[in-house]
Motif scaffolding. Structure first.
Motif, PDB file in Angstrom:
ATOM      1  N   ARG A  29      24.658  73.874  69.890  1.00  0.00           N
ATOM      2  CA  ARG A  29      26.112  73.900  69.623  1.00  0.00           C
ATOM      3  C   ARG A  29      26.842  74.804  70.622  1.00  0.00           C
ATOM      4  O   ARG A  29      27.906  74.455  71.121  1.00  0.00           O
ATOM      5  CB  ARG A  29      26.387  74.368  68.197  1.00  0.00           C
ATOM      6  N   HIS A  46      29.627  73.477  73.124  1.00  0.00           N
ATOM      7  CA  HIS A  46      30.952  74.101  73.016  1.00  0.00           C
ATOM      8  C   HIS A  46      31.395  74.655  74.375  1.00  0.00           C
ATOM      9  O   HIS A  46      32.560  74.517  74.754  1.00  0.00           O
ATOM     10  CB  HIS A  46      30.928  75.198  71.953  1.00  0.00           C
ATOM     11  N   ILE A  72      22.859  67.458  65.119  1.00  0.00           N
ATOM     12  CA  ILE A  72      23.895  68.184  65.876  1.00  0.00           C
ATOM     13  C   ILE A  72      24.515  67.264  66.927  1.00  0.00           C
ATOM     14  O   ILE A  72      25.742  67.216  67.079  1.00  0.00           O
ATOM     15  CB  ILE A  72      23.309  69.456  66.519  1.00  0.00           C
ATOM     16  N   GLU A  87      27.079  65.000  65.576  1.00  0.00           N
ATOM     17  CA  GLU A  87      28.363  65.665  65.345  1.00  0.00           C
ATOM     18  C   GLU A  87      29.243  65.637  66.600  1.00  0.00           C
ATOM     19  O   GLU A  87      30.467  65.616  66.501  1.00  0.00           O
ATOM     20  CB  GLU A  87      28.146  67.125  64.939  1.00  0.00           C
ATOM     21  N   TYR A  88      28.616  65.653  67.768  1.00  0.00           N
ATOM     22  CA  TYR A  88      29.334  65.710  69.044  1.00  0.00           C
ATOM     23  C   TYR A  88      29.388  64.351  69.748  1.00  0.00           C
ATOM     24  O   TYR A  88      29.849  64.261  70.885  1.00  0.00           O
ATOM     25  CB  TYR A  88      28.662  66.731  69.978  1.00  0.00           C
TER      26      TYR A  88
END
Length: 181
Positions: A18, A22, A47, A50-51
């Motif tokens: 993450r 980010h 994860i 999610e992106y």
């Protein structure tokens, strides 16, 4: 087409992935994002889901090691310059803006590299500055800080699958032997 592509190789990277993503997504200059997963069995795929809307290309499956992941990501890249950012690394704020400014000042450069901040488990972080002249003796240019013009990869070739840990050093030696700067 973005000026930059970033290849994110990952294998079981749930702890830092993450933070890595980010740091890419908050750059002022937006890169193409390519994620090559080596068959993660932890929460990495969750994860990445999610992106997903921010990732331009994604694949998962067993590979032949990190050099293979590098090569597969580079082959998918469309940017003029390609960076490789491991899933447990991250870029400082405006890294791509600084690289873009460097390219604007000297558009002939084939490989751009910078300093690398090391953050040990215990103790204070420290910065290592690159030293290309020392490459003949030790690894002194760090691939998470490198941005390589796509045509340089075409000239030098892929990262060698024969090197499990020193594939970046061996690749840089080949680039140096071709007088690429």
């Amino acid at each position: 087409m973005s000026m930059f592509s970033v290849v994110v190789p990952v294998l079981n990277g749930e702890l830092y992935l993450r933070q890595c993503l980010h740091s890419i997504l908050t750059q002022e200059v937006k890169p193409e994002i390519i994620v090559i997963d080596g068959g993660s069995t932890d929460k990495t795929l969750t994860i990445l889901q999610e992106y997903r809307e921010h990732i331009d290309y994604f694949e998962t499956g067993m590979d032949k090691g990190i050099a293979d992941a590098f090569n597969r990501g580079i082959s998918r890249a469309h940017g003029e310059y390609i960076g490789i950012l491991n899933s447990d690394d991250y870029w400082e704020k405006d890294t791509l803006g600084k690289v873009a400014a460097h390219v604007a000042a000297d558009s002939s450069v084939g490989i751009i590299h910078g300093s690398c901040r090391f953050i040990p488990v215990a103790g204070d972080s420290y910065i290592k500055k690159p030293n290309p002249i020392a490459l003949k003796r030790y690894m002194s240019v760090y691939h998470p800080t490198m941005f390589v013009r796509k045509e340089v990869y075409e000239l030098v070739g892929n990262y060698s699958l024969n090197y499990r840990y020193a594939m970046d050093s061996e690749w840089l030696h080949r680039a140096c032997s071709k007088n690429i700067e």
